[in-house]
Design an enzyme around this catalytic site. Structure first.
Site, PDB file in Angstrom:
ATOM      1  N   SER A 115      -2.460 -14.128  -5.362  1.00 46.32           N
ATOM      2  CA  SER A 115      -3.514 -14.219  -6.043  1.00 46.32           C
ATOM      3  C   SER A 115      -5.209 -14.326  -5.668  1.00 46.32           C
ATOM      4  CB  SER A 115      -2.926 -15.461  -7.249  1.00 46.32           C
ATOM      5  OG  SER A 115      -3.713 -15.331  -8.537  1.00 46.32           O
TER       6      SER A 115
ATOM      7  N   GLU B 289      -2.588  -5.420  -7.369  1.00 42.17           N
ATOM      8  CA  GLU B 289      -2.105  -6.263  -8.709  1.00 42.17           C
ATOM      9  C   GLU B 289      -3.171  -7.081  -8.897  1.00 42.17           C
ATOM     10  OE1 GLU B 289      -0.837  -9.619  -8.812  1.00 42.17           O
ATOM     11  OE2 GLU B 289      -2.250 -10.188  -6.884  1.00 42.17           O
TER      12      GLU B 289
ATOM     13  N   HIS C  18       1.850 -11.293 -10.788  1.00 42.45           N
ATOM     14  CA  HIS C  18       2.015 -12.381 -10.740  1.00 42.45           C
ATOM     15  C   HIS C  18       3.328 -11.995 -12.271  1.00 42.45           C
ATOM     16  CE1 HIS C  18      -2.195 -13.146  -9.678  1.00 42.45           C
ATOM     17  NE2 HIS C  18      -1.885 -14.332 -10.069  1.00 42.45           N
TER      18      HIS C  18
END
Length: 305
Positions: free
Chosen positions: A109, A207, A276
């Site tokens: 992330s 992502e 995620h």
């Protein structure tokens, strides 16, 4: 690339929050996961600090990272959560310290910015995988995601298991290269900086979460105009969670991916459980990998030595 030393039972790992603040309760909830693997856990001095939306001041978060790097007893560094903030400290990171003390660094992330900077400045293999407060402590954390940590204890060639999610070929082909990438928003934010993502001859992972199709469109357009898509040897599209458009009419994510990636001269595959999501396929960034669309296979060289 430099591969870090593997973990052994009895080793101590460090846990810090270099981005947003983490719930200490959730961090402690995740600690037994590592203890069951035979590891000791040491928390960073400032892990329970806060500074607005950050997990402490830039200096506090940077100090925790440097202390974990130089401590010879700490064999790996895991992050409590992402959020926002690693981009604020990469300019002050002592990359020579990392070169002199190469060790396992694991997260994803917002940690993408730190991964990208470390890869560019040190050639150290780092790991894109679940974090303590945001993933491991949650009820949805599954056995497959947990098993991915075993790659840290023994050099392991990873093979993506199609059983965890159906892959879709956008552009057919075969390619090999070092893995790079991560969160799309963070990758775009590196452009024009000394830590700009390098995609040349590499397999690029993308992502994200909470980004509508028009936002993904804008970010892919920026990567395209920066030459980052054309330079890649291949593109692996991971999970784009909570990406439903809030207003209509809208393009679908599938259409956006086709528009920007469908005519590239390299293999492009969608649907990897990277990001995620649960299950979460954890990967060593910087490791050599090969993607084949005919067999829908992804094979990755071991991340540790």
């Amino acid at each position: 690339m430099i591969r870090p030393e593997r973990l052994c039972k009895g080793d101590t790992i460090g846990v810090i929050a270099p981005a947003s603040s983490a719930s200490l309760e959730m961090v402690y909830k995740a600690v037994p996961f590592f203890e069951k693997m035979g590891l000791r856990v040491e928390l960073g001095k400032h892990i329970d600090c806060g500074y607005g939306y950050l997990g402490g001041t830039d200096k506090e978060r940077l100090d925790d990272f440097h202390q974990m790097i130089v401590n010879p007893w700490i064999k790996a560094i895991f992050f409590a959560r992402g959020g926002y903030g690693t981009g604020r400290i990469v300019e002050q990171v002592d990359y020579d310290l990392i070169k002199d003390n190469p060790k396992i660094i694991w997260g994803y992330s917002d940690i993408t910015y730190l991964h990208t900077a470390i890869q560019k400045k040190t050639d150290l293999v780092t790991f894109h995988g679940p974090m303590l407060a945001s993933d491991i402590a949650k009820n949805g954390f599954d056995k497959f995601s947990a098993c991915m940590f075993s790659q840290l204890f023994e050099p392991t060639k990873l093979q993506y298991p199609n059983a965890i999610g159906k892959l879709q070929t956008i552009v057919a082909g075969e390619a090999s290269g070092k893995l790079t990438g991560g969160n799309l928003t963070l990758l775009v934010s590196t452009l024009g900086t000394p830590y700009e993502i390098d995609t040349e001859s590499k397999l690029l992972i993308l992502e994200d979460i909470n980004e509508e199709p028009y936002r993904v469109d804008a970010m892919l357009n920026q990567l395209k105009l920066a030459g980052k898509l054309d330079e890649a040897a291949g593109i692996l599209i991971g999970d784009f969670a909570k990406a439903e458009p809030k207003q209509e009419p809208s393009l679908s994510l599938k259409q956006v991916f086709q528009d920007y990636l469908g005519n590239l001269p390299c293999p492009v595959v969608n649907g990897f459980k990277i990001g995620h999501c649960f299950p979460h396929f954890s990967v060593p960034l910087g490791a050599d990998a090969t993607i084949q669309t005919a067999s829908k296979s992804l094979c990755i060289r071991a991340g540790v030595k």
